[in-house]
Design an enzyme around this catalytic site. Structure first.
Site, PDB file in Angstrom:
ATOM      1  N   LYS A   1       0.828  -1.180   0.122  1.00 27.02           N
ATOM      2  CA  LYS A   1       0.054   0.167  -0.072  1.00 27.02           C
ATOM      3  C   LYS A   1       1.054   1.293  -0.083  1.00 27.02           C
ATOM      4  O   LYS A   1       1.771   1.456   1.013  1.00 27.02           O
ATOM      5  CB  LYS A   1      -0.873  -0.131   1.106  1.00 27.02           C
TER       6      LYS A   1
ATOM      7  N   ARG B   1     -10.921  10.085   1.661  1.00 30.15           N
ATOM      8  CA  ARG B   1     -10.780  10.672   2.762  1.00 30.15           C
ATOM      9  C   ARG B   1     -11.740  11.926   2.943  1.00 30.15           C
ATOM     10  O   ARG B   1     -12.341  12.092   4.142  1.00 30.15           O
ATOM     11  CB  ARG B   1      -9.136  11.291   2.895  1.00 30.15           C
TER      12      ARG B   1
ATOM     13  N   LYS C   1       1.297   9.996   5.671  1.00 30.62           N
ATOM     14  CA  LYS C   1       1.348   8.649   6.045  1.00 30.62           C
ATOM     15  C   LYS C   1       2.687   7.859   5.784  1.00 30.62           C
ATOM     16  O   LYS C   1       2.694   6.627   5.345  1.00 30.62           O
ATOM     17  CB  LYS C   1       0.114   7.782   5.567  1.00 30.62           C
TER      18      LYS C   1
ATOM     19  N   GLU D   1       7.232  -7.062   1.706  1.00 33.42           N
ATOM     20  CA  GLU D   1       6.047  -6.867   2.331  1.00 33.42           C
ATOM     21  C   GLU D   1       5.142  -8.137   2.064  1.00 33.42           C
ATOM     22  O   GLU D   1       4.503  -8.614   2.970  1.00 33.42           O
ATOM     23  CB  GLU D   1       5.157  -5.586   2.046  1.00 33.42           C
TER      24      GLU D   1
ATOM     25  N   LYS E   1      -2.233  -1.530  -3.789  1.00 35.17           N
ATOM     26  CA  LYS E   1      -3.087  -0.552  -3.815  1.00 35.17           C
ATOM     27  C   LYS E   1      -2.145   0.868  -3.924  1.00 35.17           C
ATOM     28  O   LYS E   1      -1.263   0.960  -3.003  1.00 35.17           O
ATOM     29  CB  LYS E   1      -3.823  -0.393  -2.573  1.00 35.17           C
TER      30      LYS E   1
ATOM     31  N   SER F   1     -10.233   5.687  -4.977  1.00 30.35           N
ATOM     32  CA  SER F   1     -11.046   6.505  -5.120  1.00 30.35           C
ATOM     33  C   SER F   1     -10.698   7.620  -6.086  1.00 30.35           C
ATOM     34  O   SER F   1     -11.237   8.192  -7.038  1.00 30.35           O
ATOM     35  CB  SER F   1     -11.346   7.151  -3.875  1.00 30.35           C
TER      36      SER F   1
ATOM     37  N   TYR G   1     -14.872   1.171  -7.401  1.00 24.45           N
ATOM     38  CA  TYR G   1     -16.021   1.694  -7.210  1.00 24.45           C
ATOM     39  C   TYR G   1     -17.123   1.611  -8.488  1.00 24.45           C
ATOM     40  O   TYR G   1     -18.346   2.216  -8.295  1.00 24.45           O
ATOM     41  CB  TYR G   1     -15.791   3.147  -6.758  1.00 24.45           C
TER      42      TYR G   1
END
Ligand code: PBG
Length: 328
Positions: A198, A208, A220, A236, A251, A277, A316
């Site tokens: 990610k 968000r 982040k 990872e 992602k 998004s 979505y």
């Protein structure tokens, strides 16, 4: 007059029938997970401004919508909660409190739609007054202390009926920790779809907005990955594999097709990709301006993610794609 062109690839493109025969990648509603948003209240269906066609639902309207999308063949949703500021605190306690909006909603959905697979999000941000995925102390994100909170959240979600847990926090060791607490509580059948790779991405902006969950300070980057790296994604993914993940996720999807391909080549677990998004918003904004054909762009985007090696796509566009399938 004859030319010595022996190989003529255009022969395989000359009619719709032949093109269909040689099509290498196909898409099905079965590949898709539909991310959805729930908030408090009754009779609410409020559109996310930066995500045309995507809504935040109260439980009653969510259940109505679920009837529609399950009738369209969608078999899995990923539910995210929007909490008001007054419910948030430093420790994200609302995330595992008995009787909280999200856990009650999971139970109600499972009750009404037992065959629908429910994926959940395991991370502190929608419940955190700091807007971070982990516990904050003196401006730092604490790793191991966060795991204890994630563990409680995971067990609470499993108890409420979640089928697949999606740790999206990027703390070290979280898949193993969550697997251990789930198993200890008897939830050996609950799956983990780990957000393995990610990235710290600008493409989460509209999400968000939807959850009012932007970090209150900083960014982040101490936990989400640097967009410049792909070798690190192997580390990872390997850890998540060893710690017991059932799916590996990448992602965002579109700017990271090479990462999807790399994980798919190196691991036998199903690879998922989150068409996030901002990727949705870009297509919608351009389509609304008449700058491109939104429907064709949608199909091309989803195909590219599948072609790169993702078996599962969180998108979505799921409902729109499902509707399109029923038309053809
Ligand atoms: C939170 C979370 C995020 C998304 C899914 N889970 C946002 C973030 O990490 O800031 C993004 C989804 C999207 O943009 O569609 N842990």
């Amino acid at each position: 007059m004859s030319y010595s062109i022996v190989r003529r690839p255009r022969r395989n493109r000359q009619s719709a029938a032949i093109r269909a025969l040689v099509q290498e990648t196909t898409l099905s509603v079965d590949d898709l997970i539909f991310p959805m948003f729930i908030l408090d209240g009754q009779g609410v269906k409020s559109e996310v401004k930066s995500m045309p066609g995507i809504y935040r639902y109260s439980l009653d309207t969510l259940l109505e919508e679920l009837k529609e999308i399950t009738d369209l063949g969608i078999k899995c949703i990923d539910l995210f909660p929007n909490y008001s500021e007054d419910k948030k605190d430093k420790f994200a306690t609302e995330s595992y409190r008995e009787g909280t909006l999200y856990l009650d909603a999971l139970k109600a959905v499972k009750d009404r739609f037992p065959d629908l697979a429910i994926m959940t999000d395991v991370a502190m941000d929608p419940y955190s007054s700091d807007g971070h995925d982990g516990l904050v102390e003196n401006g730092k994100i604490l790793n191991d202390q966060t795991l204890e909170i994630l563990g409680k959240m995971a067990v609470a979600q499993a108890r409420a009926g979640a089928d697949i847990l999606g740790p999206s926090d990027m703390m070290d060791g979280r898949v193993g920790y969550i697997r251990k607490v789930l198993d200890a509580e008897g939830f050996t059948d609950v799956s983990i779809m780990s957000y393995s790779a990610k990235y710290a991405s600008a493409f989460y902006g509209p999400f968000r907005d939807a959850l009012d969950s932007a970090p209150r300070f900083g960014d982040k980057k101490t936990y989400q990955m640097n967009p410049a790296n792909v070798r690190e994604a192997l580390i990872e993914a390997e850890l998540d594999y060893e710690e017991g993940a059932d799916f590996l996720m990448v992602k965002p999807a579109l700017s990271y097709l090479d990462v999807i391909k790399t994980l798919n080549q190196n691991f036998d677990l199903p690879v998922a990709a989150y068409n996030v998004s901002g990727e949705y918003a870009m297509v919608k904004a351009a389509a609304q301006n008449g700058w491109l054909d939104g429907q064709r762009a949608m199909v091309e985007v989803l195909l590219s993610i599948k072609r790169a090696g993702a078996k599962v796509i969180l998108t979505y566009f799921a409902k729109e794609f499902a509707l399109l399938q029923t038309q053809v």
